[in-house]
Scaffold this motif. Structure first.
Motif, PDB file in Angstrom:
ATOM      1  N   GLY A  48       0.826  -1.206   0.000  1.00  0.00           N
ATOM      2  CA  GLY A  48       0.000   0.000   0.000  1.00  0.00           C
ATOM      3  C   GLY A  48       0.854   1.246   0.000  1.00  0.00           C
ATOM      4  O   GLY A  48       2.046   1.211   0.310  1.00  0.00           O
ATOM      5  N   SER A  49       0.249   2.375  -0.354  1.00  0.00           N
ATOM      6  CA  SER A  49       0.982   3.642  -0.372  1.00  0.00           C
ATOM      7  C   SER A  49       0.040   4.793  -0.071  1.00  0.00           C
ATOM      8  O   SER A  49      -1.169   4.703  -0.299  1.00  0.00           O
ATOM      9  CB  SER A  49       1.669   3.869  -1.727  1.00  0.00           C
ATOM     10  N   ILE A  82       1.280  -2.288  13.725  1.00  0.00           N
ATOM     11  CA  ILE A  82       2.454  -1.759  13.015  1.00  0.00           C
ATOM     12  C   ILE A  82       3.673  -2.364  13.704  1.00  0.00           C
ATOM     13  O   ILE A  82       3.880  -2.142  14.903  1.00  0.00           O
ATOM     14  CB  ILE A  82       2.515  -0.227  13.071  1.00  0.00           C
ATOM     15  N   ILE A  83       4.479  -3.135  12.970  1.00  0.00           N
ATOM     16  CA  ILE A  83       5.589  -3.834  13.626  1.00  0.00           C
ATOM     17  C   ILE A  83       6.954  -3.239  13.290  1.00  0.00           C
ATOM     18  O   ILE A  83       7.941  -3.586  13.943  1.00  0.00           O
ATOM     19  CB  ILE A  83       5.568  -5.340  13.294  1.00  0.00           C
ATOM     20  N   THR A 120       5.716  -1.692   8.146  1.00  0.00           N
ATOM     21  CA  THR A 120       5.302  -3.082   7.993  1.00  0.00           C
ATOM     22  C   THR A 120       4.071  -3.297   8.870  1.00  0.00           C
ATOM     23  O   THR A 120       4.130  -3.103  10.084  1.00  0.00           O
ATOM     24  CB  THR A 120       6.415  -4.056   8.418  1.00  0.00           C
ATOM     25  N   LEU A 121       2.967  -3.653   8.241  1.00  0.00           N
ATOM     26  CA  LEU A 121       1.729  -3.920   8.962  1.00  0.00           C
ATOM     27  C   LEU A 121       1.548  -5.431   9.110  1.00  0.00           C
ATOM     28  O   LEU A 121       1.912  -6.207   8.224  1.00  0.00           O
ATOM     29  CB  LEU A 121       0.528  -3.334   8.215  1.00  0.00           C
ATOM     30  N   LYS A 122       0.971  -5.831  10.233  1.00  0.00           N
ATOM     31  CA  LYS A 122       0.754  -7.250  10.523  1.00  0.00           C
ATOM     32  C   LYS A 122      -0.717  -7.482  10.839  1.00  0.00           C
ATOM     33  O   LYS A 122      -1.319  -6.746  11.621  1.00  0.00           O
ATOM     34  CB  LYS A 122       1.626  -7.665  11.711  1.00  0.00           C
ATOM     35  N   TRP A 134       3.434  -4.156   3.227  1.00  0.00           N
ATOM     36  CA  TRP A 134       4.215  -2.924   3.261  1.00  0.00           C
ATOM     37  C   TRP A 134       3.291  -1.752   3.024  1.00  0.00           C
ATOM     38  O   TRP A 134       2.407  -1.790   2.171  1.00  0.00           O
ATOM     39  CB  TRP A 134       5.299  -2.938   2.181  1.00  0.00           C
ATOM     40  N   LEU A 135       3.508  -0.687   3.778  1.00  0.00           N
ATOM     41  CA  LEU A 135       2.794   0.571   3.563  1.00  0.00           C
ATOM     42  C   LEU A 135       3.818   1.690   3.479  1.00  0.00           C
ATOM     43  O   LEU A 135       4.494   1.998   4.460  1.00  0.00           O
ATOM     44  CB  LEU A 135       1.798   0.837   4.698  1.00  0.00           C
ATOM     45  N   SER A 136       3.936   2.297   2.301  1.00  0.00           N
ATOM     46  CA  SER A 136       4.878   3.399   2.082  1.00  0.00           C
ATOM     47  C   SER A 136       4.127   4.724   2.186  1.00  0.00           C
ATOM     48  O   SER A 136       3.165   4.956   1.448  1.00  0.00           O
ATOM     49  CB  SER A 136       5.526   3.271   0.699  1.00  0.00           C
ATOM     50  N   ILE A 137       4.570   5.579   3.115  1.00  0.00           N
ATOM     51  CA  ILE A 137       3.941   6.885   3.332  1.00  0.00           C
ATOM     52  C   ILE A 137       4.954   7.965   2.975  1.00  0.00           C
ATOM     53  O   ILE A 137       6.011   8.065   3.589  1.00  0.00           O
ATOM     54  CB  ILE A 137       3.471   7.046   4.783  1.00  0.00           C
TER      55      ILE A 137
END
Length: 206
Positions: A48-49, A82-83, A120-122, A134-137
């Motif tokens: 995700g982004s 969020i890990i 990194t989301l779990k 993965w979430l890129s902000i």
């Protein structure tokens, strides 16, 4: 067996004896399948982004993470975490553990690294099975800092007969913004009614 497909099986059993005229007895066996936590959660989108401004208010929803678990009952209940990647204090962003909604959780500043957060989301079920994504902000810059002079007052003394073009003072102001937002231009706005002085707009040389 798969509880999520068939929860009960009915089996008919015959017992036949060895006589010349064989006789048969019949019994029915009902087998109920009990649920087990045998399916891990799966994120709908593994990558995700989000692009947000550095002035985005604390508490703003910036991303919705979704994971599904094929198990039923408590085995299919998913919790979100969020890990890694959550800034130096690990509190830059917050994810609702029940809904997967990610929020801005502290004041952001483009001019203080990082400008890109890779979270990194779990998603984890009650039995400890999990999936990650993965979430890129990415932060975008905003002109949110004022230029600040290094001194409130600059004092200079010159003779009245100095030639035109003689340097008088060096005026310096700093702006904490990055890029063009941090570039300072100097100008005289008052006190020079006879246009006796001039300041270099780029350098502040007076």
């Amino acid at each position: 067996l798969d509880y999520e497909t068939v929860i009960s099986h009915t089996v008919v059993v015959h017992a036949t004896d060895g006589g010349t005229l064989k006789l048969t007895g019949t019994a029915t066996v009902v087998i109920n399948v009990l649920p087990a936590n045998d399916n891990a959660p799966v994120f709908t989108d593994p990558n995700g982004s989000a692009i947000i401004n550095e002035t985005t208010p604390v508490g703003t929803n910036i991303y919705n993470a979704t994971a599904t678990d094929s198990d039923v009952g408590t085995g299919g209940k998913v919790s979100y975490y969020i890990i890694s990647g959550n800034g130096p204090s690990n509190t830059t962003f917050y994810i609702n553990p029940n809904q997967g909604v990610t929020y801005v959780w502290s004041v952001l500043d483009y001019d203080t690294p990082p400008q890109i957060y890779n979270l990194t989301l779990k998603a984890e079920d009650s039995g400890g099975l999990f999936d990650t994504m993965w979430l890129s902000i990415t932060l975008t810059d905003e002109n949110d800092e004022y230029p600040v002079f290094t001194q409130n007052t600059y004092n200079a003394a010159i003779n009245e007969d100095v030639t035109v073009g003689t340097p008088v003072a060096q005026i310096v102001a700093n702006d904490a913004d990055s890029g063009v937002n941090g570039q300072v231009t100097y100008s005289i706005v008052s006190g020079d009614g006879q246009t006796s002085f001039e300041i270099n707009p780029a350098t502040g040389n007076f």
